[in-house]
Design an enzyme around this catalytic site. Structure first.
Site, short mmCIF file in Angstrom:
data_model
loop_
_atom_site.label_atom_id
_atom_site.label_comp_id
_atom_site.label_asym_id
_atom_site.label_seq_id
_atom_site.Cartn_x
_atom_site.Cartn_y
_atom_site.Cartn_z
N GLN A 174 0.90 -1.16 -0.16
CA GLN A 174 0.03 -0.20 -0.07
C GLN A 174 0.85 1.25 -0.04
OE1 GLN A 174 -3.82 0.29 0.45
NE2 GLN A 174 -3.34 2.31 -0.29
N THR B 206 -2.96 1.14 -4.23
CA THR B 206 -2.67 -0.20 -3.52
C THR B 206 -1.86 -1.01 -4.68
OG1 THR B 206 -4.77 0.04 -2.41
CG2 THR B 206 -3.35 -2.29 -2.76
N VAL B 207 -0.89 -1.61 -4.27
CA VAL B 207 0.00 -2.27 -5.33
C VAL B 207 -0.44 -3.94 -5.06
CG1 VAL B 207 2.01 -2.91 -6.36
CG2 VAL B 207 1.57 -0.69 -5.23
N ASP C 254 14.24 12.09 -5.91
CA ASP C 254 13.94 11.41 -4.62
C ASP C 254 14.57 10.08 -4.36
OD1 ASP C 254 12.58 11.16 -2.18
OD2 ASP C 254 10.48 10.50 -3.09
P1 ATP Z 1 3.59 6.39 -3.58
O1 ATP Z 1 4.43 5.77 -4.64
O2 ATP Z 1 2.32 6.07 -3.86
O3 ATP Z 1 3.98 7.64 -3.14
P2 ATP Z 1 5.02 4.40 -1.91
O4 ATP Z 1 6.20 4.49 -2.90
O5 ATP Z 1 5.05 4.36 -0.35
O6 ATP Z 1 3.91 5.49 -2.17
P3 ATP Z 1 3.92 2.51 -3.76
O7 ATP Z 1 4.88 3.17 -4.89
O8 ATP Z 1 2.70 2.42 -4.00
O9 ATP Z 1 4.25 3.19 -2.40
O10 ATP Z 1 4.21 1.02 -3.23
C1 ATP Z 1 3.79 0.25 -2.37
C2 ATP Z 1 4.57 -0.98 -2.04
O11 ATP Z 1 4.52 -1.78 -3.38
C3 ATP Z 1 6.02 -0.76 -1.87
O12 ATP Z 1 6.15 -1.52 -0.75
C4 ATP Z 1 6.83 -1.05 -2.95
O13 ATP Z 1 8.17 -1.59 -2.56
C5 ATP Z 1 5.91 -2.07 -3.47
N1 ATP Z 1 6.09 -2.07 -5.04
C6 ATP Z 1 5.60 -1.08 -5.79
N2 ATP Z 1 6.00 -1.18 -7.10
C7 ATP Z 1 6.57 -2.45 -7.24
C8 ATP Z 1 7.08 -3.21 -8.18
N3 ATP Z 1 6.94 -2.78 -9.56
N4 ATP Z 1 7.37 -4.48 -8.02
C9 ATP Z 1 7.61 -4.94 -6.43
N5 ATP Z 1 6.93 -4.25 -5.49
C10 ATP Z 1 6.48 -3.02 -5.86
#
Ligand code: ATP
Ligand code: MG
Length: 493
Positions: free
Chosen positions: A226, A231-232, A337
């Protein structure tokens, strides 16, 4: 305790950090975050989410709450309000400081003597906190007698694109064992407006997505995470059987829709082996589905907080991230970032950069930017002090990320974020806890990344030639670390 950086001849099972807060070897504060003396940060600012709200982040900033605390500022157009902030060097007190700033300063843990030493820096960073509201645009201050802070309020200047009535999205907390105030995102509305306008010229989201139903094209959705924006899931491509990651974002809940567009467009355009690959995107009602390649190894944060990397593994990660940066910078894109949270790992040890929401494009004519975006602990000094900056801010952040790989966390992580900004601005290049444990070639690499003078700091291309990277082991050497981190996290749970 991790013998940071000198784990070269370790047996196959990688060493695990004793303190999963990272930086076990650090000061007693970091060893036990919860029992350390209160850093006089109001309770509400200590959690990751609340800090985000204080920064009025587009990643879920609780603007309404923040505005409750803020003195009401009316919004007539095009008027300038000049705040004269003085500093009395005898009493060590600021005079004429806005109430909001005085309150921030009071809770910042920046001591009176520190304030006295660098009153200009104190104002610079306070300005940073406030600038995120977009209401205070210009500030100058002459230390000594009377300084001037000029704020421009209100006005339909095209930058005021905040969606005030949008409820803040829920921000998922980091797993308890890695929780720390490490992720703070801030950027000004002015900044958003700039890259929205420059980069994509108001691209409507409907024009960048594919037609179709992602629930039909992909199957077996399983939630894996999340984020602030959505949500991922993992899912399987029905046509190819390929496993993908799908981020589902409710656009209605996004206070900063242009950031989402930014992220998709950058991922779509910037194809590179060291960048998380974009596969497709779909819009179903208000729900945006972003399909990307799945990296099963988790984030580099898991590895740095749970295991000890040796220099050859650190060199391998640095090389991969530098390859991504060289590519982005050659395409006039600054990531802004860079931190371990935004580096994802494949089980084979592949290393890929993600999270392009903050990316900015620079044109050759305007190759420096002057707004603050990023996460304070990883921010370059020239960003913190609001100087014009360019792609080398990413190189500084890479240096900080290399420190994470040695020590488990970035410098000043346990400091109040405002004080961390102060320390970045005044200390410059951070000191390592145990520099003698690092090889000279690694120290040389770090000092090339963490060089205060931007001109002298290495570029992506230059640093790819640095002899430290010759130490790199094959990427497959990262796999045992990934497995160990997963195991440690399982048993922590
Ligand atoms: P946001 O990017 O929405 O500001 P965030 O970086 O905290 O917030 P997300 O990028 O939505 O969160 O990712 C949420 C979770 O899913 C994280 O733990 C991230 O490591 C995992 N995740 C995101 N993209 C992938 C991917 N392509 N493969 C595996 N895990 C992923
Ligand atoms: Mg993300």
């Amino acid at each position: 305790m991790c013998d940071s950086g000198v784990c070269e001849d370790k047996p196959p099972a990688p060493p695990v950090r004793m303190s999963s807060q990272g930086g076990g070897a650090k000061d007693p504060q970091s060893a036990n975050h919860s029992s350390r003396p209160l850093p006089s940060v109001p309770e509400e600012r200590k959690s990751r989410n609340k800090i985000i709200s204080m920064f009025a982040s587009e990643k879920g900033g609780r603007k309404k709450d923040r505005d409750k605390d803020r003195p009401e500022i009316s919004s007539p157009s095009d008027f300038e309000h000049t705040i004269h902030v003085g500093f009395d060097s005898v009493t060590g007190e600021f005079t004429g400081m806005p109430e909001q700033w005085a309150r921030l300063l009071q809770t910042s843990n920046i001591s009176k003597s520190e304030q006295k030493q660098n009153p200009q820096t104190v104002l610079d960073i306070l300005k940073f906190y406030d600038s995120t509201s977009g209401k205070q645009k210009y500030l100058s201050f002459s230390p000594g007698k009377q300084g001037t802070a000029t704020s421009q309020s209100g006005g339909k200047d095209g930058e005021d694109d905040d969606d005030d009535d949008t409820p803040p999205p829920v921000v998922a907390p980091r797993p308890e064992h890695t929780k720390s105030p490490r992720t703070i995102s801030g950027s000004s509305r002015a900044d958003q407006a700039i890259f929205y306008f420059n980069f994509f010229c108001m691209t409507p989201i409907g024009t960048i997505v594919s037609i179709g139903d992602p629930k039909k094209k992909y199957t077996r959705y399983e939630k894996i995470g999340q984020g602030a924006s959505g949500t991922v899931y993992t899912a399987i491509d029905v046509a190819t059987g390929q496993e993908v990651a799908i981020k589902q974002i409710n656009l209605q809940k996004q206070p900063k829709k242009e950031l989402i567009i930014n992220e998709i467009l950058v991922m779509k355009e910037m194809k590179n082996p060291n960048i998380v690959n974009f596969v497709d995107s779909f819009l179903v009602g208000d729900e945006l589905f972003v399909v990307m390649e799945y990296l099963a190894g988790g984030s580099l944060t898991d590895v740095v907080t749970e295991t000890c990397m040796d220099e050859a593994q650190i060199a391998a990660v640095c090389r991969e991230v530098l390859q991504a940066l060289e590519f982005l910078h050659a395409n006039q894109v600054i990531h802004r970032d860079i931190k371990s949270d935004n580096v994802l790992l494949g089980m084979d040890g592949s290393v890929k950069l993600t999270d392009f929401g903050f990316c900015a494009q620079i044109t050759p004519e305007q190759s420096k930017r002057s707004t603050m975006v990023g996460t304070p602990y990883w921010m370059a000094p020239e960003v913190v002090t609001r100087k014009a900056y360019g792609p080398k801010v990413d190189i500084w952040s890479l240096g900080i990320m290399a420190i994470e790989m040695v020590e488990g966390e970035p410098p000043y992580l346990n400091e109040n974020p405002l004080r961390a900004l102060y320390l970045i601005a005044t200390n410059g290049t951070p000191e390592l806890q145990s520099p003698e444990k690092l090889s000279p070639v690694f120290r040389s690499f770090l000092s090339r990344c963490l060089e205060m003078d931007v001109e002298k700091r290495g570029s992506g291309r230059e640093l790819l030639q640095h002899p430290f990277l010759k130490l790199a082991k094959p990427l497959s050497s990262l796999t045992p670390l990934i497995l160990a981190a997963k195991e440690a996290m399982r048993s922590n749970r």
